[in-house]
Structure formats: C-alpha cells, structure tokens
Design an enzyme around this catalytic site. Structure first.
Site, PDB file in Angstrom:
ATOM      1  N   HIS A 271      41.535  83.685  71.657  1.00  0.00           N
ATOM      2  CA  HIS A 271      41.400  82.938  70.410  1.00  0.00           C
ATOM      3  C   HIS A 271      39.905  82.787  70.124  1.00  0.00           C
ATOM      4  CE1 HIS A 271      42.561  80.429  67.157  1.00  0.00           C
ATOM      5  NE2 HIS A 271      42.091  79.311  67.664  1.00  0.00           N
TER       6      HIS A 271
ATOM      7  N   GLN B 102      44.481  79.489  59.300  1.00  0.00           N
ATOM      8  CA  GLN B 102      44.670  80.950  59.315  1.00  0.00           C
ATOM      9  C   GLN B 102      46.128  81.345  59.099  1.00  0.00           C
ATOM     10  OE1 GLN B 102      43.274  81.019  63.571  1.00  0.00           O
ATOM     11  NE2 GLN B 102      44.820  82.600  63.790  1.00  0.00           N
TER      12      GLN B 102
ATOM     13  N   ASN C   4      38.593  74.335  64.788  1.00  0.00           N
ATOM     14  CA  ASN C   4      39.639  75.349  64.889  1.00  0.00           C
ATOM     15  C   ASN C   4      40.077  75.762  63.487  1.00  0.00           C
ATOM     16  OD1 ASN C   4      41.536  77.055  66.015  1.00  0.00           O
ATOM     17  ND2 ASN C   4      42.619  75.476  67.161  1.00  0.00           N
TER      18      ASN C   4
ATOM     19  N   CYS D 133      41.650  84.552  63.497  1.00  0.00           N
ATOM     20  CA  CYS D 133      40.738  83.529  64.034  1.00  0.00           C
ATOM     21  C   CYS D 133      39.299  84.016  64.043  1.00  0.00           C
ATOM     22  CB  CYS D 133      41.167  83.151  65.442  1.00  0.00           C
ATOM     23  SG  CYS D 133      41.085  84.509  66.624  1.00  0.00           S
TER      24      CYS D 133
END
Ligand code: NAG
Ligand code: NAG
Length: 343
Positions: free
Chosen positions: A286, A142, A307, A148
């Site tokens: 997050h 990102q 992630n 996110c």
C-alpha cells in the site's frame, strides 16, 4: 508494486459461490441488533446488494467483522481502537485482494536517488503537522481501484507546492492513472510514486483535481486535460532506506510518499483513539503520505499518515502510526521506500 489489485467484482463473484446451505442455516442465528446495525451501515455507506443471497452472505461477513472489532476493543490492551468503516462487509482476504493483490514486489522498478537533499538538516521541531500549516488537502477516497500510488504522490506534490508557492491546490490522481503508464505503472492495477513523479517532470506539470476528475478506473490519457497544467515539480529523491532518522529530516521539510504494509486486519479497521502499534508485516503493498510526526501523551513517538480510504477510516482518514518501532524498516515497513518531489 503498490496497490496491485484484483477487481473487486471478481472477488464478490468468487465469494458468492459460498455454500447456500450454510447461509440458510446461519440466517436464523442473526440477532436483530446485528441485522439493524448492518442495515444502518448499508445506509451510511450507500451499499446495495444484487440479491438476498448476496445480502445474507455480506451480513455474515459483517457480523464476523463486528465480532472481531468488538473483541479487539474489549481486550483493550492497545492504545488504539478498531471500528466499522466502508470495508465492514468484506472478508480480510477480499480486502487484501482488492488493496494488495498478488504482492509482486519488483524492486528493480523503484529507482533510487543517490543524493538526499536533507542530509545535513538538523533543525527538526519536536513535532510537526503539515495539516496545521495548510499543506494538506482533504482526505480523498481511491475506492475499488489500486491507485494508492497516485494518491500518495499527489499528496506529496500538493504539499511541496504549498510550501514553495503558498498555494494549496488539489491535484489530479486520474491524470496519473490515465497518463502515467511509464515505469511499470498500471492504473488501478498498481504503480510507483517515483514513476508518477517522473511522469509529472516529463509532462512539465499536473492538472487540478477539478479539471481531470477521479473516476476510480483507468481510461485513455486525455491529451487536452493532460496539458491543462496547474503546477509542476523539477525532480524527486528517495530517502535512505530503513532510516527513520533520515525520514524525519525529510518530513520536517515536506510531506513524503511511503510504501507501507496496509494489509493487516487491524490496519483495515483502524479507528484511532491512539497510536497504531500493529499487527503488521513489512510487505510494501500500500502507499500513503507522511504529513507529520509527534509524541503521544503516553510517550509513543508517531508519524501522521494521510491515507486515501475516505474519511470513515482511521482518524478522519489519517493514522498516527508508531515511529521508532524496533522492527527493520519501521512499523509496517514505513521507512523502507520513501520518496518526495523536488520543486
Ligand atoms: C493483548 O491481549 C491479547 C489477547 O489476550 C494478547 O494476545 C496480546 O499479547 C496482548 N498484547 C499486549 C501488548 O499485552
Ligand atoms: C552535507 O555536508 C557534506 C559535508 O559538508 C557535504 O559534502 C554534502 O554535499 C552536504 N549535503 C548536501 C545535500 O548538501
């Protein structure tokens, strides 16, 4: 809101006002090994600084982070290790600002469903990784943008589409940044996966990654690209909150988007080698995607998390994080706000 951010440029500017005197003083104490390590790290991560003052400042922070990482690893009483990654020249406060920001948690923006598709599902395998079943695209990055939420929702959509159609198609986060401004979504300023799912349903689809490329900044919605749709979803649901058993039922069926507290220093420098067991709180700042679960050799149950911080973070961009920790909402609040698209 997930990934509410402050611009990193502002953070760096702010940080540059550190006192010149202390920098000059500390300069002589950098041993060459650390200077070399920093130089190598700059090459590895393509980092450049505007001037020497900034470079000295970043070297100091780098050194401090390196010390933290090495002392954590030397104590060695955790199953996992920390390591240098692309955040190694940021202070923990800067990292929090760029990845979590103001911590404005507005629960009213998060729409919850009353039905749960997998309520009666009981045929969970003892372990499962959607990676092994080809339902996970390569880890993305990102960058310096609080997006996110877009990466988390896209990964969940990519997963269910592969499961339903047999095709793994990388989809566009940029389209969500530019076009999904519904339901409180604010591009790089943060957003919600449920609002992103809603947008995809209303737009009747989302484009391929390559037809609407990621720029790590919000632009105006490109109407032509927006209509160049590759796949769609028909709905979305939320998993009953703070219920890791319910979450397991969902993950056994498809990758699931979750909010998580990713602001801890150990989370920031997580390098893998074992299951992440904390430290972390449960502020939802997050967002990631759960793509599997299992049990480690030491007998720790874990979730496999995808992630969006590039492949240098964690285990090639993934984290195994403790499942069934005795904290409300799961470790780092992983089971507090989970949702998944329906196709
Ligand atoms: C690991 O060591 C640190 C530092 O000595 C200590 O604070 C912490 O409680 C220890 N954790 C465990 C699980 O033993
Ligand atoms: C689960 O089973 C109950 C009882 O048979 C039923 O009422 C409910 O609709 C089922 N839920 C789903 C999502 O199928």
């Amino acid at each position: 809101m997930y990934c509410k951010t402050m611009s990193l440029t502002h953070v760096f500017l702010f940080a540059s006002f550190g006192t010149l005197a202390s920098l000059v003083m500390s300069r002589t104490f950098h041993d060459t090994a650390i200077v070399d390590k920093h130089e190598q790290w700059m090459v590895d991560y393509g980092r450049k600084y505007d001037n020497n003052l900034e470079k000295e400042k970043r070297l100091d922070i780098f050194m401090e982070n390196l010390e933290y990482i090495e002392s954590f690893n030397n104590v060695g009483n955790k199953s996992f290790k920390l390591g240098l990654n692309e955040f190694a020249d940021m202070t923990h406060d800067e990292f929090i600002a760029a990845h979590t920001g103001y911590k404005m948690l507005d629960k009213s923006k998060m729409s919850k469903s009353t039905s749960f598709l997998y309520e009666n599902f009981s045929d969970m395998p003892s372990s499962l990784n959607w990676n092994d079943r080809g339902a996970v695209t390569p880890v993305k990055d990102q960058s310096n943008c609080g997006s996110c939420w877009a990466f988390s929702s896209v990964a969940a959509v990519e997963g269910i589409i592969k499961i339903k159609t047999g095709k793994l198609i990388s989809l566009s986060e940029q389209q969500l940044l530019d076009c999904s401004t519904n339901g409180g979504n604010e591009g790089c300023g943060g957003g919600w996966m449920t609002s992103a799912f809603k947008y995809i349903i209303q737009n009747r689809g989302i484009s391929r990654e390559e037809s609407y490329l990621y720029k790590a900044e919000q632009g105006t919605c490109d109407m032509k690209k927006q209509m160049n749709k590759a796949v769609t979803i028909t709905g979305y649901e939320t998993v009953p909150e703070n219920d890791e058993k319910a979450l397991l039922k969902a993950v056994a069926n498809q990758p699931v988007s979750v909010g998580i507290d990713g602001s801890g220093r150990d989370f920031m420098f997580f390098k893998g080698g074992g299951v992440f067991t904390g430290e972390c709180g449960n502020d939802q700042n997050h967002a990631v995607t759960i793509v599997g679960y299992g049990r480690s050799e030491e007998g720790l149950d874990y979730w496999v998390v995808k992630n969006s911080w590039g492949k240098s973070w964690g285990e090639k961009g993934f984290m195994r994080i403790q499942r069934g920790a005795k904290t409300t909402g799961g470790l780092c609040g992983i089971a507090m706000e989970a949702s998944y698209p329906v196709a």
